[in-house]
Design a protein around this motif. Structure first.
Motif, PDB file in Angstrom:
ATOM      1  N   ASN A 270      -8.623  16.012   5.294  1.00 54.62           N
ATOM      2  CA  ASN A 270      -8.180  14.920   4.554  1.00 54.62           C
ATOM      3  C   ASN A 270      -6.657  15.341   4.333  1.00 54.62           C
ATOM      4  O   ASN A 270      -6.444  16.448   3.963  1.00 54.62           O
ATOM      5  CB  ASN A 270      -8.856  14.769   3.100  1.00 54.62           C
ATOM      6  CG  ASN A 270      -8.442  13.711   2.403  1.00 54.62           C
ATOM      7  OD1 ASN A 270      -9.202  12.556   2.999  1.00 54.62           O
ATOM      8  ND2 ASN A 270      -7.875  13.556   1.551  1.00 54.62           N
ATOM      9  N   CYS A 271      -5.641  13.587   4.558  1.00 54.88           N
ATOM     10  CA  CYS A 271      -4.951  14.092   4.490  1.00 54.88           C
ATOM     11  C   CYS A 271      -4.285  13.190   2.688  1.00 54.88           C
ATOM     12  O   CYS A 271      -4.449  11.800   3.270  1.00 54.88           O
ATOM     13  CB  CYS A 271      -2.819  13.690   4.565  1.00 54.88           C
ATOM     14  SG  CYS A 271      -3.317  14.915   6.314  1.00 54.88           S
ATOM     15  N   GLY A 272      -4.240  13.398   1.875  1.00 56.60           N
ATOM     16  CA  GLY A 272      -3.913  11.874   0.468  1.00 56.60           C
ATOM     17  C   GLY A 272      -3.040  12.523  -0.491  1.00 56.60           C
ATOM     18  O   GLY A 272      -2.451  13.321  -0.970  1.00 56.60           O
ATOM     19  N   THR A 273      -2.292  11.246  -1.248  1.00 53.19           N
ATOM     20  CA  THR A 273      -1.167  11.220  -1.432  1.00 53.19           C
ATOM     21  C   THR A 273      -1.725  11.284  -3.021  1.00 53.19           C
ATOM     22  O   THR A 273      -2.384  10.564  -4.168  1.00 53.19           O
ATOM     23  CB  THR A 273      -0.789   9.999  -1.415  1.00 53.19           C
ATOM     24  OG1 THR A 273      -0.468   9.771  -0.387  1.00 53.19           O
ATOM     25  CG2 THR A 273       0.310   9.937  -3.034  1.00 53.19           C
ATOM     26  N   TYR A 274      -1.431  12.566  -4.384  1.00 51.04           N
ATOM     27  CA  TYR A 274      -1.791  12.776  -5.263  1.00 51.04           C
ATOM     28  C   TYR A 274      -0.189  12.788  -6.157  1.00 51.04           C
ATOM     29  O   TYR A 274       0.216  13.751  -5.039  1.00 51.04           O
ATOM     30  CB  TYR A 274      -3.390  13.777  -5.809  1.00 51.04           C
ATOM     31  CG  TYR A 274      -3.576  12.988  -4.187  1.00 51.04           C
ATOM     32  CD1 TYR A 274      -4.437  11.965  -4.437  1.00 51.04           C
ATOM     33  CD2 TYR A 274      -3.984  14.179  -3.748  1.00 51.04           C
ATOM     34  CE1 TYR A 274      -5.314  11.823  -3.412  1.00 51.04           C
ATOM     35  CE2 TYR A 274      -5.074  14.265  -2.217  1.00 51.04           C
ATOM     36  CZ  TYR A 274      -6.306  13.086  -2.392  1.00 51.04           C
ATOM     37  OH  TYR A 274      -6.090  12.793  -1.759  1.00 51.04           O
TER      38      TYR A 274
ATOM     39  N   ASP B 288       6.755  11.920   7.354  1.00 47.35           N
ATOM     40  CA  ASP B 288       7.171  10.427   8.170  1.00 47.35           C
ATOM     41  C   ASP B 288       6.653   9.839   7.524  1.00 47.35           C
ATOM     42  O   ASP B 288       5.404   9.865   7.109  1.00 47.35           O
ATOM     43  CB  ASP B 288       7.334  10.555   9.222  1.00 47.35           C
ATOM     44  CG  ASP B 288       5.788  10.386   9.645  1.00 47.35           C
ATOM     45  OD1 ASP B 288       5.498   9.763   9.888  1.00 47.35           O
ATOM     46  OD2 ASP B 288       4.800  11.066   9.804  1.00 47.35           O
ATOM     47  N   PRO B 289       7.274   7.903   7.260  1.00 51.12           N
ATOM     48  CA  PRO B 289       6.683   7.701   5.941  1.00 51.12           C
ATOM     49  C   PRO B 289       5.520   6.784   7.149  1.00 51.12           C
ATOM     50  O   PRO B 289       4.271   6.098   6.004  1.00 51.12           O
ATOM     51  CB  PRO B 289       7.400   6.104   6.251  1.00 51.12           C
ATOM     52  CG  PRO B 289       9.376   7.069   6.504  1.00 51.12           C
ATOM     53  CD  PRO B 289       9.242   8.077   7.216  1.00 51.12           C
ATOM     54  N   MET B 290       5.389   6.934   8.070  1.00 53.08           N
ATOM     55  CA  MET B 290       3.690   6.771   8.541  1.00 53.08           C
ATOM     56  C   MET B 290       2.677   7.410   8.075  1.00 53.08           C
ATOM     57  O   MET B 290       2.036   6.950   8.002  1.00 53.08           O
ATOM     58  CB  MET B 290       3.834   6.179   9.780  1.00 53.08           C
ATOM     59  CG  MET B 290       2.105   5.976  10.494  1.00 53.08           C
ATOM     60  SD  MET B 290       1.356   4.417  10.295  1.00 53.08           S
ATOM     61  CE  MET B 290       2.717   3.345  10.766  1.00 53.08           C
ATOM     62  N   THR B 291       3.038   8.464   7.982  1.00 47.75           N
ATOM     63  CA  THR B 291       1.957   9.590   7.494  1.00 47.75           C
ATOM     64  C   THR B 291       1.521   9.733   6.199  1.00 47.75           C
ATOM     65  O   THR B 291       0.533   9.523   5.713  1.00 47.75           O
ATOM     66  CB  THR B 291       2.195  10.871   7.750  1.00 47.75           C
ATOM     67  OG1 THR B 291       2.431  10.961   9.136  1.00 47.75           O
ATOM     68  CG2 THR B 291       1.076  11.693   8.217  1.00 47.75           C
ATOM     69  N   PHE B 292       2.684   9.176   5.762  1.00 50.23           N
ATOM     70  CA  PHE B 292       2.550   8.758   3.844  1.00 50.23           C
ATOM     71  C   PHE B 292       1.604   7.928   3.634  1.00 50.23           C
ATOM     72  O   PHE B 292       0.634   7.457   2.813  1.00 50.23           O
ATOM     73  CB  PHE B 292       3.660   9.274   3.341  1.00 50.23           C
ATOM     74  CG  PHE B 292       3.988   8.414   1.592  1.00 50.23           C
ATOM     75  CD1 PHE B 292       3.756   9.002   1.133  1.00 50.23           C
ATOM     76  CD2 PHE B 292       4.167   6.772   1.895  1.00 50.23           C
ATOM     77  CE1 PHE B 292       3.563   8.403  -0.446  1.00 50.23           C
ATOM     78  CE2 PHE B 292       4.668   6.438   0.447  1.00 50.23           C
ATOM     79  CZ  PHE B 292       3.903   7.082  -0.465  1.00 50.23           C
TER      80      PHE B 292
ATOM     81  N   VAL C 120     -12.665  10.384   8.061  1.00 47.89           N
ATOM     82  CA  VAL C 120     -11.205  10.322   9.409  1.00 47.89           C
ATOM     83  C   VAL C 120     -10.895  11.621   8.751  1.00 47.89           C
ATOM     84  O   VAL C 120      -9.886  10.799   7.602  1.00 47.89           O
ATOM     85  CB  VAL C 120     -11.028   9.665   9.435  1.00 47.89           C
ATOM     86  CG1 VAL C 120     -10.332   8.912  10.480  1.00 47.89           C
ATOM     87  CG2 VAL C 120     -13.218   8.954  10.112  1.00 47.89           C
ATOM     88  N   SER C 121     -10.112  11.829   9.165  1.00 52.32           N
ATOM     89  CA  SER C 121      -8.320  12.325   9.428  1.00 52.32           C
ATOM     90  C   SER C 121      -7.064  11.675   9.315  1.00 52.32           C
ATOM     91  O   SER C 121      -6.961  11.522   9.965  1.00 52.32           O
ATOM     92  CB  SER C 121      -8.245  14.349  10.164  1.00 52.32           C
ATOM     93  OG  SER C 121      -7.491  14.905   9.705  1.00 52.32           O
ATOM     94  N   GLU C 122      -6.381  11.296   8.164  1.00 52.95           N
ATOM     95  CA  GLU C 122      -5.298  10.306   8.305  1.00 52.95           C
ATOM     96  C   GLU C 122      -4.175  11.012   9.557  1.00 52.95           C
ATOM     97  O   GLU C 122      -3.810  10.509  10.199  1.00 52.95           O
ATOM     98  CB  GLU C 122      -4.651  10.726   6.771  1.00 52.95           C
ATOM     99  CG  GLU C 122      -5.019   9.827   5.912  1.00 52.95           C
ATOM    100  CD  GLU C 122      -6.247  10.424   5.663  1.00 52.95           C
ATOM    101  OE1 GLU C 122      -6.854  11.623   5.582  1.00 52.95           O
ATOM    102  OE2 GLU C 122      -7.739   9.814   4.480  1.00 52.95           O
TER     103      GLU C 122
END
Ligand SMILES: Cc1cc2nc3c(=O)[nH]c(=O)nc-3n(C[C@H](O)[C@H](O)[C@H](O)COP(=O)(O)O)c2cc1C
Ligand SMILES: [Mn+2]
Length: 507
Positions: A186-190, A233-237, A248-250
């Motif tokens: 998982n990729c999550g913004t915290y 990169d901004p899209m992944t963020f 599902v992995s970002e």
């Protein structure tokens, strides 16, 4: 990946249907793979301002606060920040001006509704997935700190708001974690706060994928490996801060958007996949039970609602960064701000998609309004087809993945209303809903400690639930044909007026 054709909505009794589909039926092309290439593209648009010598203690936060409230303000790159690594920079306000559309790979002339619809039909709806590709080396290893050398304080992480409890290196960042049972990434913004040279704290609200993983590690008493990517990169963020489905992995979604895999490298200590071309990556472990006071932090609601609380501590084992690293800063302010701009575009697309995938027909548009940070106020337009249809769309919006967390009000309107126009939505609510009969209340719904309207006593007891109002602002189904006609011109009348009298409005 090919874009899906968008069917034209049917004309309505009111005269016209809002059609965001026409110009958004374009396949996106991302002109960047990493933050530096993105910056080059933003420079080409003439929308970047470089500023030297501002302080991380105060100046950068203040300027960011002004810039992010203004869609026409430039993207700022702050360099030569006193007391930080030579060449390091902070980039803020990436999502504004013409660069909004460039970031998502679309032509600059599309409106926000068209942009949202373009992302929905091309990738947020079909969600094409391409697994990341492991590579042997990358610019992220140009500089390495390990063991005694580890020092997170040398990066230009600002204190963003004057009452924040510390410097936040993680705002435009994402945490990479692996589910201990299911194995997916998982990729999550915290938000991530610096405690000292070798430790950081991060806050994840209950229910987020990263939090579910964290809870699993804690329950079994195992350390949780974490890699924090600051300056991806901004899209992944954008995908890491959006409601990508559970499991599902970002990274896979970003691969699908690009039509090629994200290149990742195994982080040396944790083995977690990190982007080979990220600017700064921090990796380490959260030991079970190791907590420290984190916060307060001025949050997206416009308040310091969650105060301070013990949160898990990340023991940093390694830091990797490119030469002249760029920290991506995305600082929440009182809405509407920069965060609201991108969240509205992305979350509105996901909202429409979530409702449709739950089997509701006739949804012609959805908008997660900026003033509520794309969470607290959702508007959905339907072409009503049967009794109860509008109600079904409203409850689905309130409870689907993208709408459920910290929502407040959902307004369902007929499809002659432009859902992205706050005044039109409110006008529909004021004229087509009846307070005594048009509002449903949902209780004990998924919210968060960040919710400013949960009583202190309930918060103290760990009850982070709230209530929702679902407002049916459509013409009532059973007498819709008798509902008074609107006094706006038909599209044909408008076209004729434009042809004949448009010159009166030009210079
Ligand atoms: C700038 C920014 C900061 C955010 N900070 C946090 C945070 O501190 N804690 C949190 O739980 N969610 C935060 N979010 C929201 C999450 O990133 C978002 O809910 C995301 O979908 C979570 O992903 P996950 O479900 O994969 O964990 C933030 C979003 C943005 C855009
Ligand atoms: Mn996720």
């Amino acid at each position: 990946m090919s874009a899906q054709p968008v069917p034209a909505p049917a004309a309505t009794a009111a005269g016209h249907a809002c059609d965001p589909g026409a110009r958004s039926n374009i396949e996106p092309r991302l002109a960047y793979d990493d933050l530096r290439q993105w910056l080059e593209q933003a420079r080409k648009l003439g929308e970047v301002k470089e500023v030297s010598g501002l302080t991380w203690e105060q100046d950068i936060g203040v300027v960011a606060g002004l810039a992010t409230h203004d869609d026409s303000a430039p993207c700022f790159v702050f360099g030569e920040v006193p007391g930080t690594i030579k060449g390091s920079r902070v980039l803020v306000n990436f999502f504004g001006g013409k660069r909004k559309n460039m970031t998502l790979g679309f032509p600059t002339e599309l409106s926000k509704l068209e942009l949202s619809e373009g992302t929905r039909t091309s990738f947020l709806g079909p969600m094409p997935r391409i697994a990341p590709k492991y590579v042997g080396d990358g610019p992220i290893f140009e500089n390495v700190m390990r063991g005694d050398d580890v020092d997170i304080t040398v990066f230009p992480a600002p204190k963003w708001h004057s009452a924040d409890g510390g410097r936040y290196i993680g705002t435009g960042s994402f945490n990479v974690t692996r589910d201990p049972d299911e194995g997916w990434i998982n990729c999550g913004t915290y938000r991530v706060m610096i405690h000292d040279a070798k430790t950081a704290g991060f806050y994840i609200s209950p229910g987020k994928h990263g939090r579910q993983m964290r809870d699993k590690y804690q329950a079994r008493g195992a350390p949780m490996p974490v890699a924090v990517v600051c300056g991806g990169d901004p899209m992944t963020f954008l995908m890491a801060s959006s409601e990508v489905p559970y499991g599902v992995s970002e990274y896979e979604i970003v691969g699908g958007v690009r039509g090629k895999p994200v290149e990742v490298i195994k982080a040396p200590v944790t083995g977690l996949p990190i982007p080979a071309n990220a600017e700064i990556v921090i990796e380490g472990f959260v030991e079970p039970g190791n907590e420290r006071i984190e916060g307060p932090f001025g949050e997206w609601t416009g308040y310091y609602a969650s105060d301070v609380r013990p949160e898990p501590v990340l023991d940093i084992k390694g830091i990797y960064y490119r030469n002249n690293p760029i920290l991506l800063g995305c600082v929440p302010q009182r809405p509407p701000d920069e965060i609201c701009r991108y969240r509205a575009v992305v979350r509105s697309a996901l909202l429409r998609e979530n409702i449709e995938k739950a089997g509701v027909p006739g949804v012609t548009a959805a908008w997660a309004h900026e003033v509520g940070n794309a969470r607290l106020l959702l508007a959905v337009a339907v072409n009503q087809r049967y009794p109860g249809h509008a109600k079904q769309a409203g409850h689905m919006a309130a409870m689907c993945h993208v709408g459920a967390y910290c929502g407040r009000y959902v307004i369902v309107v007929d499809d002659d209303i432009d859902v992205s126009n706050l005044e039109e939505v409110v006008w529909a609510m004021l004229t087509r809903s009846d307070p005594a009969t048009s509002i449903d209340i949902i209780r004990n719904a998924w919210s968060t400690p960040l919710d400013p309207r949960i009583e202190p006593e309930r918060k103290a007891a760990g009850d982070y639930t709230n209530s929702r109002a679902v407002i049916d602002a459509c013409r009532p189904w059973h007498w819709r044909d008798k509902f008074p006609k609107v006094n706006v011109p038909t599209p044909e009348e408008r076209r004729m007026a434009q042809e004949k009298f448009g010159h009166l409005f030009s210079d």
